[in-house]
Enzyme design. Sequence first.
Site, PDB file in Angstrom:
ATOM      1  N   HIS A  61     -11.680  -6.875  -0.980  1.00 38.99           N
ATOM      2  CA  HIS A  61     -10.238  -6.816  -1.230  1.00 38.99           C
ATOM      3  C   HIS A  61      -9.852  -5.578  -2.009  1.00 38.99           C
ATOM      4  O   HIS A  61     -10.674  -4.897  -2.621  1.00 38.99           O
ATOM      5  CB  HIS A  61      -9.750  -8.087  -1.933  1.00 38.99           C
ATOM      6  CG  HIS A  61      -9.932  -8.079  -3.411  1.00 38.99           C
ATOM      7  ND1 HIS A  61      -8.999  -7.560  -4.273  1.00 38.99           N
ATOM      8  CD2 HIS A  61     -10.943  -8.523  -4.186  1.00 38.99           C
ATOM      9  CE1 HIS A  61      -9.437  -7.688  -5.524  1.00 38.99           C
ATOM     10  NE2 HIS A  61     -10.610  -8.269  -5.491  1.00 38.99           N
ATOM     11  N   CYS A  62      -8.560  -5.279  -1.974  1.00 39.55           N
ATOM     12  CA  CYS A  62      -7.977  -4.180  -2.740  1.00 39.55           C
ATOM     13  C   CYS A  62      -6.595  -4.644  -3.192  1.00 39.55           C
ATOM     14  O   CYS A  62      -6.371  -5.834  -3.381  1.00 39.55           O
ATOM     15  CB  CYS A  62      -7.904  -2.899  -1.895  1.00 39.55           C
ATOM     16  SG  CYS A  62      -6.858  -3.041  -0.438  1.00 39.55           S
ATOM     17  N   ARG A  63      -5.676  -3.733  -3.345  1.00 43.97           N
ATOM     18  CA  ARG A  63      -4.335  -4.096  -3.793  1.00 43.97           C
ATOM     19  C   ARG A  63      -3.535  -4.772  -2.680  1.00 43.97           C
ATOM     20  O   ARG A  63      -2.900  -5.785  -2.891  1.00 43.97           O
ATOM     21  CB  ARG A  63      -3.606  -2.848  -4.300  1.00 43.97           C
ATOM     22  CG  ARG A  63      -2.209  -3.126  -4.822  1.00 43.97           C
ATOM     23  CD  ARG A  63      -1.634  -1.875  -5.486  1.00 43.97           C
ATOM     24  NE  ARG A  63      -0.336  -2.174  -6.083  1.00 43.97           N
ATOM     25  CZ  ARG A  63       0.829  -1.912  -5.503  1.00 43.97           C
ATOM     26  NH1 ARG A  63       0.859  -1.349  -4.302  1.00 43.97           N
ATOM     27  NH2 ARG A  63       1.956  -2.208  -6.108  1.00 43.97           N
ATOM     28  N   ILE A  90      -4.672  -8.182  -3.597  1.00 43.72           N
ATOM     29  CA  ILE A  90      -4.327  -8.792  -4.883  1.00 43.72           C
ATOM     30  C   ILE A  90      -2.825  -9.063  -4.993  1.00 43.72           C
ATOM     31  O   ILE A  90      -2.398  -9.969  -5.699  1.00 43.72           O
ATOM     32  CB  ILE A  90      -4.879  -7.951  -6.053  1.00 43.72           C
ATOM     33  CG1 ILE A  90      -5.154  -8.837  -7.266  1.00 43.72           C
ATOM     34  CG2 ILE A  90      -3.969  -6.799  -6.399  1.00 43.72           C
ATOM     35  CD1 ILE A  90      -6.315  -8.402  -8.103  1.00 43.72           C
TER      36      ILE A  90
END
Length: 104
Positions: A61-63, A90
């Site tokens: 995952h990332c932003r 996120i």
Amino acid sequence: MKEVTVEELQGMIERNEDFQLIDVREPFEYEVSNLDGLNIPLGGIVIEADKVSKDKPVIIHCRSGKRSAQAVLLLEQQGFDNLANLTGGILAWKDEIDPEMDVY
């Protein structure tokens, strides 16, 4: 590319499933908010591929889901077949699971 929703990830966490969570954001982003995953910034994901599990599911995952999708593609080129991208990253986690989470 396999995708996992934040609701599916929350269920995996609650059931104590055996998986690895990798956050491909930069360290300063990880410090603002994180889901307790291993922090390997996207720029180093291929170099640090030895830290990515090959024998259990891996959620990346990332932003927002864009960098993590790139990471999944890069790692799949290295032979990984156990990866999933967290849809919405996120930001989706904040929207759907934890509205109190700090994001930037």
